[in-house]
Write a protein that holds these residues in place. Structure first.
Motif, PDB file in Angstrom:
ATOM      1  N   TYR A 195     -79.694  21.312 -32.496  1.00  0.00           N
ATOM      2  CA  TYR A 195     -78.966  21.029 -33.741  1.00  0.00           C
ATOM      3  C   TYR A 195     -79.497  19.688 -34.235  1.00  0.00           C
ATOM      4  N   LEU A 196     -80.400  19.748 -35.200  1.00  0.00           N
ATOM      5  CA  LEU A 196     -81.103  18.572 -35.700  1.00  0.00           C
ATOM      6  C   LEU A 196     -80.312  17.918 -36.824  1.00  0.00           C
ATOM      7  N   ASP A 197     -80.006  16.650 -36.649  1.00  0.00           N
ATOM      8  CA  ASP A 197     -79.252  15.872 -37.628  1.00  0.00           C
ATOM      9  C   ASP A 197     -80.166  14.775 -38.177  1.00  0.00           C
ATOM     10  N   ILE A 198     -80.503  14.857 -39.463  1.00  0.00           N
ATOM     11  CA  ILE A 198     -81.336  13.843 -40.111  1.00  0.00           C
ATOM     12  C   ILE A 198     -80.400  12.944 -40.920  1.00  0.00           C
ATOM     13  N   TRP A 199     -80.346  11.666 -40.576  1.00  0.00           N
ATOM     14  CA  TRP A 199     -79.311  10.781 -41.097  1.00  0.00           C
ATOM     15  C   TRP A 199     -79.825   9.351 -41.224  1.00  0.00           C
ATOM     16  N   ALA A 200     -78.917   8.410 -41.550  1.00  0.00           N
ATOM     17  CA  ALA A 200     -79.245   6.980 -41.600  1.00  0.00           C
ATOM     18  C   ALA A 200     -77.958   6.172 -41.448  1.00  0.00           C
ATOM     19  N   SER A 201     -78.076   4.987 -40.927  1.00  0.00           N
ATOM     20  CA  SER A 201     -76.896   4.135 -40.703  1.00  0.00           C
ATOM     21  C   SER A 201     -76.228   3.721 -42.005  1.00  0.00           C
ATOM     22  N   TRP A 202     -77.012   3.622 -43.101  1.00  0.00           N
ATOM     23  CA  TRP A 202     -76.476   3.162 -44.384  1.00  0.00           C
ATOM     24  C   TRP A 202     -75.833   4.284 -45.192  1.00  0.00           C
ATOM     25  N   CYS A 203     -75.886   5.499 -44.695  1.00  0.00           N
ATOM     26  CA  CYS A 203     -75.418   6.682 -45.430  1.00  0.00           C
ATOM     27  C   CYS A 203     -73.932   6.928 -45.167  1.00  0.00           C
ATOM     28  N   GLY A 204     -73.101   6.765 -46.215  1.00  0.00           N
ATOM     29  CA  GLY A 204     -71.664   6.963 -46.091  1.00  0.00           C
ATOM     30  C   GLY A 204     -71.273   8.346 -45.613  1.00  0.00           C
ATOM     31  N   PRO A 205     -71.782   9.415 -46.238  1.00  0.00           N
ATOM     32  CA  PRO A 205     -71.455  10.767 -45.789  1.00  0.00           C
ATOM     33  C   PRO A 205     -71.893  11.036 -44.348  1.00  0.00           C
ATOM     34  N   CYS A 206     -72.995  10.401 -43.926  1.00  0.00           N
ATOM     35  CA  CYS A 206     -73.437  10.551 -42.533  1.00  0.00           C
ATOM     36  C   CYS A 206     -72.382   9.963 -41.591  1.00  0.00           C
ATOM     37  N   ARG A 207     -71.871   8.803 -41.941  1.00  0.00           N
ATOM     38  CA  ARG A 207     -70.844   8.150 -41.123  1.00  0.00           C
ATOM     39  C   ARG A 207     -69.579   9.000 -41.058  1.00  0.00           C
ATOM     40  N   MET A 208     -69.258   9.666 -42.171  1.00  0.00           N
ATOM     41  CA  MET A 208     -68.048  10.483 -42.199  1.00  0.00           C
ATOM     42  C   MET A 208     -68.132  11.665 -41.240  1.00  0.00           C
ATOM     43  N   GLU A 209     -69.345  12.089 -40.923  1.00  0.00           N
ATOM     44  CA  GLU A 209     -69.514  13.224 -40.020  1.00  0.00           C
ATOM     45  C   GLU A 209     -69.410  12.827 -38.549  1.00  0.00           C
ATOM     46  N   ILE A 210     -69.425  11.530 -38.259  1.00  0.00           N
ATOM     47  CA  ILE A 210     -69.457  11.084 -36.860  1.00  0.00           C
ATOM     48  C   ILE A 210     -68.289  11.615 -36.028  1.00  0.00           C
ATOM     49  N   PRO A 211     -67.032  11.519 -36.475  1.00  0.00           N
ATOM     50  CA  PRO A 211     -65.936  12.049 -35.643  1.00  0.00           C
ATOM     51  C   PRO A 211     -66.054  13.552 -35.386  1.00  0.00           C
ATOM     52  N   TYR A 212     -66.474  14.292 -36.417  1.00  0.00           N
ATOM     53  CA  TYR A 212     -66.639  15.740 -36.268  1.00  0.00           C
ATOM     54  C   TYR A 212     -67.777  16.054 -35.294  1.00  0.00           C
ATOM     55  N   ALA A 213     -68.859  15.266 -35.388  1.00  0.00           N
ATOM     56  CA  ALA A 213     -69.999  15.484 -34.497  1.00  0.00           C
ATOM     57  C   ALA A 213     -69.623  15.183 -33.048  1.00  0.00           C
ATOM     58  N   SER A 214     -68.856  14.106 -32.849  1.00  0.00           N
ATOM     59  CA  SER A 214     -68.431  13.745 -31.489  1.00  0.00           C
ATOM     60  C   SER A 214     -67.568  14.837 -30.877  1.00  0.00           C
ATOM     61  N   LYS A 215     -66.668  15.382 -31.678  1.00  0.00           N
ATOM     62  CA  LYS A 215     -65.805  16.469 -31.206  1.00  0.00           C
ATOM     63  C   LYS A 215     -66.622  17.714 -30.881  1.00  0.00           C
ATOM     64  N   LEU A 216     -67.593  18.024 -31.744  1.00  0.00           N
ATOM     65  CA  LEU A 216     -68.443  19.192 -31.545  1.00  0.00           C
ATOM     66  C   LEU A 216     -69.264  19.053 -30.263  1.00  0.00           C
ATOM     67  N   GLU A 217     -69.832  17.882 -30.041  1.00  0.00           N
ATOM     68  CA  GLU A 217     -70.625  17.662 -28.836  1.00  0.00           C
ATOM     69  C   GLU A 217     -69.783  17.814 -27.576  1.00  0.00           C
ATOM     70  N   GLU A 218     -68.543  17.321 -27.641  1.00  0.00           N
ATOM     71  CA  GLU A 218     -67.657  17.438 -26.480  1.00  0.00           C
ATOM     72  C   GLU A 218     -67.322  18.898 -26.197  1.00  0.00           C
ATOM     73  N   GLU A 219     -67.074  19.661 -27.254  1.00  0.00           N
ATOM     74  CA  GLU A 219     -66.726  21.075 -27.095  1.00  0.00           C
ATOM     75  C   GLU A 219     -67.887  21.892 -26.538  1.00  0.00           C
ATOM     76  N   MET A 220     -69.135  21.455 -26.810  1.00  0.00           N
ATOM     77  CA  MET A 220     -70.305  22.241 -26.415  1.00  0.00           C
ATOM     78  C   MET A 220     -71.149  21.544 -25.345  1.00  0.00           C
ATOM     79  N   LYS A 221     -70.522  20.626 -24.608  1.00  0.00           N
ATOM     80  CA  LYS A 221     -71.291  19.830 -23.647  1.00  0.00           C
ATOM     81  C   LYS A 221     -71.882  20.653 -22.511  1.00  0.00           C
ATOM     82  N   ASP A 222     -71.288  21.799 -22.213  1.00  0.00           N
ATOM     83  CA  ASP A 222     -71.802  22.634 -21.124  1.00  0.00           C
ATOM     84  C   ASP A 222     -72.654  23.795 -21.635  1.00  0.00           C
ATOM     85  N   LYS A 223     -72.982  23.769 -22.925  1.00  0.00           N
ATOM     86  CA  LYS A 223     -73.785  24.831 -23.525  1.00  0.00           C
ATOM     87  C   LYS A 223     -75.246  24.406 -23.634  1.00  0.00           C
ATOM     88  N   ASP A 224     -76.114  25.386 -23.863  1.00  0.00           N
ATOM     89  CA  ASP A 224     -77.542  25.083 -24.016  1.00  0.00           C
ATOM     90  C   ASP A 224     -77.850  24.631 -25.444  1.00  0.00           C
TER      91      ASP A 224
END
Length: 467
Positions: free
Chosen positions: A357-386
């Protein structure tokens, strides 16, 4: 929501007049720290491609000078190191720039021919620094309206007062005034037309907001069909959003046609000439680059070719179609190798056998920052997946990239492809706005080159691919 976060800088080709004219820019950098200054501009309305008009070395005393062809009144950018400021240049301008590198925006000053417009822009950047971001869209309607209207009135007052003091208004000053007035007015209109959708997004609402009956009364004050304003980036963004919104309204009234047909119909009925040509080309371009819709992209490109004489746009669209076709599902994902946080070189091929799951982003990007909590939750849910969460930043500032990863405790694999929208990763994957997501299957083939964001429940697509 993509149109809220992508800057639609779709410029026409820099047209060359019959009589070649030259702009001269010279001056002095106090406390210089790097060796060159640049003048840059956007070379066409359809893409975000930029071009250099000229550059100049700074001598040991901080002096520089450059002269280059320039045949229309047009915005540009003056670049020194990490600093940049908007300019407005007209044919035969000859301007001196003085600036202290340690206090760039507070000290920049212009003299001689062309100075009036640019001193105004320097003053405006101090009085009205960019600050809207996402915060203003979180406010309820009354507060939002008061803030936006107040800022608009202050900007217009400053604009009128500044130029009322200039006794001699040359053709170049008149051209700038027309451009700047459009920038101010359509920036205001764009904020208001974006409000409802942005408010729902930033406040995580699942139901549409109900606005006051007179909320859209401002539309009567400002024309959506304004060919003279095409030079203004805020107008171009506004008119594109306006076409989209009108198409949505028409589709709700009659669902027998898809949204693309309504966009095409609205453009055909309401615009002509250069503006119509641009909007139709942008329709095709967005089908290819934003919607990942190659089928309709091809269809509407052929229709565009049958009516347009704009060989530059046609060439761009043909090339875009070729690039996007390579990114179609089932094709091999373009390979890359970039450094990680420790400087180790990491390649895409290192993850073959896993879904990426390729995420192309930047630290200065507001919408990118808004996705961080959702991405963290997603990674936790799929941590045992390939599934590998591969995050490639386009930051030009390596320290800013490392800082946000540490502060937000970001997981996943983090790589850096410097250069913002001119970086290697953006070129490989035809990225025109961030965040941009791509799903790559276990065999290293593209599953979706314009995948959902974490906040859009992309886990459904990932789980399906795992099966």
């Amino acid at each position: 929501m993509q149109h809220l976060f992508k800057i639609f800088l779709f410029l026409i080709p820099f047209q060359i007049a019959t009589a070649q004219q030259t702009v001269t820019i010279y001056g002095e950098i106090h406390n210089p720290g790097s060796g060159k200054v640049y003048i840059k501009y956007l070379e066409n309305y359809l893409t975000n491609d930029k071009a250099y008009a000229d550059s100049a070395l700074i001598d040991q005393n901080g002096n520089f000078s450059m002269a280059f062809p320039w045949n229309k009144s047009f915005p540009a950018v003056f670049i020194y190191g990490d600093e940049r400021t908007v300019m407005f240049l007209s044919p035969a301008d000859s301007m001196k720039i003085t600036v202290d590198a340690k206090q760039f925006y507070k000290t920049i000053k212009y003299e001689n021919k062309g100075a009036e417009a640019n001193n105004y822009l320097a003053q405006k950047s101090l009085l009205f620094p960019p600050q809207r971001g996402s915060v203003i869209f979180k406010f309820e309607e009354k507060v939002f309206t008061q803030l936006v209207d107040s800022l608009h009135n202050e900007e217009m007052k400053n604009f009128n007062e500044y130029f009322s003091k200039i006794k001699s208004q040359s053709p170049s000053v008149a051209a700038f005034m027309e451009y700047e007035e459009a920038e101010i007015k359509y920036n205001w209109a764009s904020a208001k037309t974006s409000y409802a959708e942005a408010y729902e997004y930033y406040n995580h609402l699942s139901t549409p907001i109900v606005l006051a009956n007179d909320f859209y009364g401002f539309l009567k004050q400002i024309p959506f069909n304004n060919p003279k304003a095409i030079i203004a980036s805020n107008y171009r963004a506004y008119v594109l959003d306006y076409v989209n919104s009108q198409a949505e309204i028409n589709r709700k009234q009659d669902t027998t046609k898809d949204i693309i047909q309504y966009k095409e119909k609205f453009i055909e009925a309401n615009f002509s000439g250069e503006l119509k040509d641009l909007l139709y080309a942008k329709l095709v371009y967005n089908l290819l680059t934003q919607d990942n819709d190659i089928t309709n992209g091809k269809l509407y490109l052929e229709k565009y070719k049958a009516t347009s004489q704009n060989v530059n746009y046609i060439s761009i669209l043909d090339k875009t179609l070729a690039i996007v076709s390579k990114l179609a599902a089932g094709n091999p994902a373009p390979g890359f190798t970039f450094p990680d946080l420790n400087g180790k070189m990491v390649s895409l091929k290192d993850f073959k056998g896993k879904i990426v799951y390729l995420d192309i982003w930047a630290s200065w990007c507001g919408p990118c920052r808004m996705e961080i909590p959702y991405a963290s939750k997603l990674e936790e849910e799929m941590k045992d997946k390939d599934v590998v969460f591969l995050c490639v930043s386009v930051d030009a500032d390596e320290n800013a990239w490392k800082k946000i990863i540490k502060e937000k405790e970001l997981k996943g694999v983090h790589l850096l492809s410097t250069g913002n929208f001119e970086s290697e990763i953006t070129k490989l994957y035809n990225v025109k706005g961030i965040p941009h997501y791509v799903i790559i299957d276990k065999e290293g083939k593209i599953a979706d080159s314009n995948a959902k964001r974490p906040s859009e429940h992309v886990e459904t697509d990932l789980v399906e691919l795992l099966k």
